[in-house]
Design an enzyme around this catalytic site. Structure first.
Site, PDB file in Angstrom:
ATOM      1  N   SER A   9       0.822  -1.161   0.090  1.00 14.59           N
ATOM      2  CA  SER A   9       0.202  -0.054  -0.106  1.00 14.59           C
ATOM      3  C   SER A   9       0.884   1.186   0.040  1.00 14.59           C
ATOM      4  CB  SER A   9      -0.894  -0.103   1.025  1.00 14.59           C
ATOM      5  OG  SER A   9      -2.009   0.945   1.031  1.00 14.59           O
ATOM      6  N   ASP A  41      -9.632  -5.808  -4.701  1.00 16.13           N
ATOM      7  CA  ASP A  41      -9.023  -4.819  -3.919  1.00 16.13           C
ATOM      8  C   ASP A  41      -9.814  -3.366  -4.004  1.00 16.13           C
ATOM      9  OD1 ASP A  41      -7.582  -2.870  -2.568  1.00 16.13           O
ATOM     10  OD2 ASP A  41      -5.769  -4.054  -2.885  1.00 16.13           O
ATOM     11  N   HIS A  94      -7.398  -5.905  -0.292  1.00 15.08           N
ATOM     12  CA  HIS A  94      -6.206  -5.149   0.235  1.00 15.08           C
ATOM     13  C   HIS A  94      -5.378  -6.029   1.232  1.00 15.08           C
ATOM     14  CE1 HIS A  94      -4.192  -1.480  -0.403  1.00 15.08           C
ATOM     15  NE2 HIS A  94      -4.287  -1.206   0.964  1.00 15.08           N
TER      16      HIS A  94
END
Length: 402
Positions: A173, A344, A377
């Site tokens: 991320s 995601d 995610h």
């Protein structure tokens, strides 16, 4: 997507409540009760708690796991170093929430790597500075730009100097964004062997969730501006009230914020999630950092922080608008491994494709892309099957360039 919507993404990421960041002058946690003691040594691994000071004075916590559980003497310098960098509103502990057979740092250690876990400024074990106090706004005057130009640089140089070797890098991320932007300016590339980017974040215009649409109507950006806070944390009353208002909106289900914000994660360990919510609460970041992320969403480009005033931008950058990061400038021979998921909601497949388009001139044998149709995610960090699906692939990629 508006500033409001993008800010809500950051507001809710890993959060079970959203609250005001009251004064946090002292460091939360000490090295004595840090990540090594709580999550590494207890499993029979060696672990060192270290401190790295950035060029702008922030004192970062770094954990080193020099060998696997079986150990093999003092052969650490011959082991390949790898740095692991977490995302926003979490710290290095998040990598260790699953058991030793399922979490990335210990899997890497057992596979012969010298593992270094980095914790960015503002998180509970990295809240010190040579002169600034976390209770003051000056401490929080930074964004992901500084995380790349100072934090990442300091950790990479520290590991390089202590091992005498080039390094593999793993980011998730926000940890991918600070790497990509650094690489695009040619920074740190000569100290790395390769980089693995999990759930890569660069372009952010296609994040999808009903919560973001509802937030548009509730003016979250104006609320944050009115509060005038420099530290964004998940403590306090004002944001709790806002969360209640948001969750009361038709069509919004706050019973599972992980799914509502990050996507439908397929493979999370419920006990690890409970452990996170109980002991590894969302970590602080700067409000300025949230605004910077929002600027990416609004503009559709990856650029340095926009101060919103022509004269201030000229004073800092020498031009009226902030410089744009050209990700196609990433050296084409830098080995890159990218892994992303169809579910995601943050690292959306459309945005990842935009990133991949900027890498279209990359050397074909130096770019490996993995697409996982069931992953969202959080699966990349806490998925019970991440070892088989993602981590083994990362290790195989690293071994190609050892």
């Amino acid at each position: 997507m508006s500033l409001l919507a993008s800010t809500l993404w950051l507001l809710f990421f890993f959060s079970s409540s959203v609250v005001h960041s009251g004064a946090q002058g002292s460091s939360r946690g000490s090295l004595g009760d840090g990540i090594c003691a709580s999550s590494v040594v207890v499993h029979g691994y060696k672990c060192q708690e270290l401190q790295v000071t950035t060029a702008d004075g922030y004192i970062l916590s770094v954990q080193r796991i020099p060998e696997g559980r079986s150990g093999n003497g003092n052969n650490n310098n011959k082991k390949q170093p790898v740095i692991i960098q977490h995302g926003i509103l979490v710290d290095g502990m998040t990598w260790l929430l699953n058991g030793p057979e399922q979490n990335l740092p210990l899997i890497l250690a057992d596979n012969g790597f010298d593992v270094w876990i980095s914790n960015t400024r503002g998180t509970r074990f990295s809240r010190r500075h040579i002169s600034l106090d976390p209770s003051t706004p000056a401490y929080w005057n930074w964004t992901w730009d500084e995380l790349g130009s100072y934090d990442l640089r300091a950790v990479v140089e520290y590991v390089s100097n202590h091992t005498g070797q080039k390094i593999h890098y793993i980011g998730h991320s926000q940890g991918t964004l600070i790497a990509l932007t650094s690489f695009s300016e040619g920074k740190l590339v000569n100290k790395l062997k390769s980089a693995a980017l999990l759930s890569p974040v660069a372009y952010l215009s296609h994040m999808t969730t009903e919560l973001l649409n509802v937030a548009d109507r509730l003016f979250l950006d104006q609320l944050i501006k009115t509060l005038g806070i420099a530290e964004f944390s998940t403590r306090g009353i004002p944001f709790q009230s806002f969360l209640k208002q948001l969750c009361a909106q038709p069509g919004v289900d706050c019973s599972d914020l992980f799914t509502a914000i990050t996507g439908n994660n397929c493979c999370l360990n419920s006990s690890a999630v409970s452990l996170f919510l109980k002991n590894n609460e969302p970590q602080s970041t700067s409000t300025k950092n949230l605004i910077h992320f929002a600027q990416i969403v609004r503009s559709g480009v990856v650029a340095k922080f926009n101060y919103g005033r022509r004269d201030q931008n000229i004073r800092i950058y020498g031009k009226a608008s902030p410089p744009i990061y050209n990700l196609s400038n990433i050296p084409h021979d830098l080995p890159l491994f990218l892994s992303y998921g169809a579910r995601d909601a943050l690292s959306d497949v459309v945005d990842v494709q935009t990133l991949l388009d900027s890498l279209k001139s990359h050397d074909a044998d130096k770019l490996s892309v993995q697409f996982i149709k069931d992953y969202a995610h959080l699966d990349f960090v806490m998925g019970v099957n991440a070892k088989d699906i993602v981590y083994n692939a990362v290790i195989s990629f690293f071994n190609r360039f050892n």
